[in-house]
Motif scaffolding. Structure first.
Motif, short mmCIF file in Angstrom:
data_model
loop_
_atom_site.label_atom_id
_atom_site.label_comp_id
_atom_site.label_asym_id
_atom_site.label_seq_id
_atom_site.Cartn_x
_atom_site.Cartn_y
_atom_site.Cartn_z
N ARG A 89 -9.53 -19.99 49.38
CA ARG A 89 -9.55 -18.67 49.74
C ARG A 89 -8.38 -17.98 49.73
NH1 ARG A 89 -13.67 -16.15 52.61
NH2 ARG A 89 -14.26 -17.99 53.70
N GLY A 90 -7.53 -18.56 50.31
CA GLY A 90 -6.10 -18.05 50.69
C GLY A 90 -4.72 -18.66 49.80
N ASN A 91 -5.16 -19.79 49.37
CA ASN A 91 -4.01 -20.55 48.67
C ASN A 91 -4.44 -21.49 47.75
OD1 ASN A 91 -1.12 -21.05 48.99
ND2 ASN A 91 -1.42 -23.02 49.67
N ASN A 92 -5.24 -20.72 46.58
CA ASN A 92 -5.70 -21.73 45.69
C ASN A 92 -4.46 -21.82 44.62
OD1 ASN A 92 -5.51 -19.35 43.55
ND2 ASN A 92 -7.32 -18.83 44.46
N GLU A 93 -4.46 -22.54 43.75
CA GLU A 93 -3.43 -22.78 42.69
C GLU A 93 -2.95 -21.71 41.88
OE1 GLU A 93 -2.31 -25.98 38.94
OE2 GLU A 93 -4.34 -25.77 39.79
N LEU A 94 -3.39 -20.56 41.71
CA LEU A 94 -2.91 -19.20 41.11
C LEU A 94 -2.22 -18.55 42.08
CD1 LEU A 94 -5.94 -18.14 39.06
CD2 LEU A 94 -3.73 -19.05 38.20
N ILE A 95 -2.65 -18.43 43.61
CA ILE A 95 -1.95 -17.89 44.41
C ILE A 95 -0.50 -18.67 44.93
CG2 ILE A 95 -1.97 -17.55 47.26
CD1 ILE A 95 -4.90 -16.98 46.66
N ARG A 96 -0.50 -20.31 44.75
CA ARG A 96 0.42 -21.02 44.84
C ARG A 96 1.50 -20.53 43.98
NH1 ARG A 96 -3.44 -25.11 46.28
NH2 ARG A 96 -3.14 -25.99 44.27
N ASP A 97 1.16 -20.28 42.68
CA ASP A 97 2.11 -19.87 41.59
C ASP A 97 2.88 -18.48 42.06
OD1 ASP A 97 1.64 -21.89 39.96
OD2 ASP A 97 0.06 -20.99 38.75
N MET A 98 1.99 -17.43 42.54
CA MET A 98 2.48 -16.30 43.06
C MET A 98 3.35 -16.41 44.20
SD MET A 98 -1.10 -13.88 42.90
CE MET A 98 -0.31 -12.35 43.35
N ARG A 99 3.17 -17.38 44.85
CA ARG A 99 4.14 -17.76 46.09
C ARG A 99 5.05 -18.25 45.81
NH1 ARG A 99 2.22 -17.55 51.40
NH2 ARG A 99 -0.05 -17.96 50.76
N ALA A 100 5.26 -19.08 44.61
CA ALA A 100 6.60 -19.59 44.36
C ALA A 100 7.46 -18.63 43.59
CB ALA A 100 6.04 -20.77 43.38
N GLU A 101 6.70 -17.78 43.04
CA GLU A 101 7.62 -16.70 42.21
C GLU A 101 8.27 -15.77 43.38
OE1 GLU A 101 8.95 -14.48 39.08
OE2 GLU A 101 8.07 -16.70 39.37
N MET A 102 7.45 -15.44 44.57
CA MET A 102 8.26 -14.68 45.77
C MET A 102 9.21 -15.52 46.25
SD MET A 102 8.32 -12.32 47.75
CE MET A 102 8.27 -11.57 49.38
N TRP A 103 9.07 -16.82 46.34
CA TRP A 103 10.15 -17.69 47.12
C TRP A 103 11.42 -17.61 46.08
CZ3 TRP A 103 6.89 -22.71 48.24
CH2 TRP A 103 5.91 -22.58 49.10
N ARG A 104 11.31 -17.66 44.92
CA ARG A 104 12.36 -17.54 43.88
C ARG A 104 13.31 -16.16 44.21
NH1 ARG A 104 13.47 -15.99 38.36
NH2 ARG A 104 11.49 -14.96 38.42
N TRP A 105 12.62 -15.11 44.35
CA TRP A 105 13.33 -14.02 44.70
C TRP A 105 13.78 -14.01 46.06
CZ3 TRP A 105 14.51 -10.30 41.16
CH2 TRP A 105 14.06 -10.27 39.89
N LEU A 106 13.13 -14.33 46.91
CA LEU A 106 13.81 -14.52 48.23
C LEU A 106 14.94 -15.12 48.48
CD1 LEU A 106 10.40 -14.75 50.66
CD2 LEU A 106 12.14 -13.08 50.31
N GLU A 107 14.95 -16.41 47.53
CA GLU A 107 16.10 -17.30 47.78
C GLU A 107 17.28 -16.73 46.84
OE1 GLU A 107 14.71 -21.21 46.95
OE2 GLU A 107 13.02 -20.86 48.39
N THR A 108 17.10 -15.93 45.81
CA THR A 108 18.06 -15.04 45.13
C THR A 108 18.47 -14.06 45.91
OG1 THR A 108 16.87 -15.73 43.05
CG2 THR A 108 18.35 -13.76 43.15
#
Length: 287
Positions: free
Chosen positions: A42-61
């Motif tokens: 519901r809240g963390n399927n594979e597609l959401i994990r892809d979106m989350r990884a993209e956010m992490w990339r921008w946060l760490e930048t």
């Protein structure tokens, strides 16, 4: 203004305030109801994990290890704990007390309680934080700010809490999602296809509860913050890559899904395209 006009205005403001409180209560109950299993499909399927990884990339930048960050709508703590592991100090906030409990448990289980402080504060309650100028940045991932009644108040409080030149990094549910339009029009669900274009809050169902949601275009969203923050960057998220409710595409065509993500990263910041996607990512800098 006449006494009658003033009374009508006061009554209207009171009605709006009461409606907002009811909407916030409904939304809190909805997320409380799914807190126990929100790390699942519901809240963390594979597609959401892809979106989350993209956010992490921008946060760490955008931020540097050691920075102090404020997480608005932390959910079960996946973002906060990840950032703690990267060397950041995070105050994780959420309107749902059960989500805050999940974040505390996750931080304890992963040994980062010294870097993650989880508190039951909604984004509409930031004035309760007595920490002016304490934070290097504020972030919010996957749409919590779509559920906040007054973003101008959020902007004012973020400006108060941030250090000079502090940054905001948000992912927000957008108005124009080509995937969603095609998906619901193909099913003949015309009313559902139009939901994101509503100018007011709309009820979105989850687990037999209601999440009251307002959709935004990127510049429309920034207008709520522009008194205190300059717009630095925005881009679409899941413009070409499939959104979270189309998991069958990822399962059936994993290589295509990866190619679509590469295309997303390459071109979703281009003019015109950057205003579309299931979500958009926006970075703003304190003036």
């Amino acid at each position: 203004m006449s006494d009658r006009g003033m009374n009508k205005s006061a009554d209207s403001n009171a009605a709006t305030h009461n409606s907002s409180l009811l909407h916030l209560s409904d939304t809190r109950d909805a997320f409380d109801s799914v807190a126990a299993d929100y790390d699942g499909p519901r809240g963390n399927n594979e597609l959401i994990r892809d979106m989350r990884a993209e956010m992490w990339r921008w946060l760490e930048t955008t931020f540097s290890p050691g920075d102090r960050l404020l997480d608005l709508g932390c959910g079960t703590g996946l973002d906060a704990v990840h950032m703690a592991h990267q060397g950041y100090r995070v105050t994780a906030t959420d309107w749902s007390p059960l989500m805050v409990g999940r974040t505390r448990d996750r931080a304890a289980a992963e040994g980062v309680t010294e870097r993650v402080r989880a508190i039951n504060v909604g984004a509409q309650e930031l004035r309760s934080l007595d920490e002016a100028g304490a934070y290097d940045g504020v972030y919010s991932n996957l749409g919590p700010l779509n559920c906040v009644p007054n973003l101008r108040e959020v902007a004012q409080e973020c400006a108060r809490l941030l250090k000079p030149r502090g940054a905001l990094v948000f992912t927000v549910i957008g108005r124009v999602c080509p995937w969603e339009l095609v998906h619901y029009l193909r099913l003949g669900r015309w009313a559902r296809a139009r939901v994101r274009f509503a100018r007011d809050v709309v009820p979105v169902g989850m687990n037999n509860h209601t999440i009251w949601t307002r959709y935004y275009a990127p510049r429309e969203f920034h207008r709520q913050f522009n008194s205190h923050f300059a717009l630095e960057h925005f881009r679409g998220l899941c413009l070409f890559a499939p959104p979270p409710y189309l998991t069958w595409l990822q399962t059936r065509y994993p290589q295509l899904s990866e190619r679509l993500w590469r295309l997303d990263r390459r071109v979703s910041g281009w003019p015109v395209l950057r205003g579309m996607g299931d979500h958009f990512l926006v970075i703003m800098r304190k003036k």
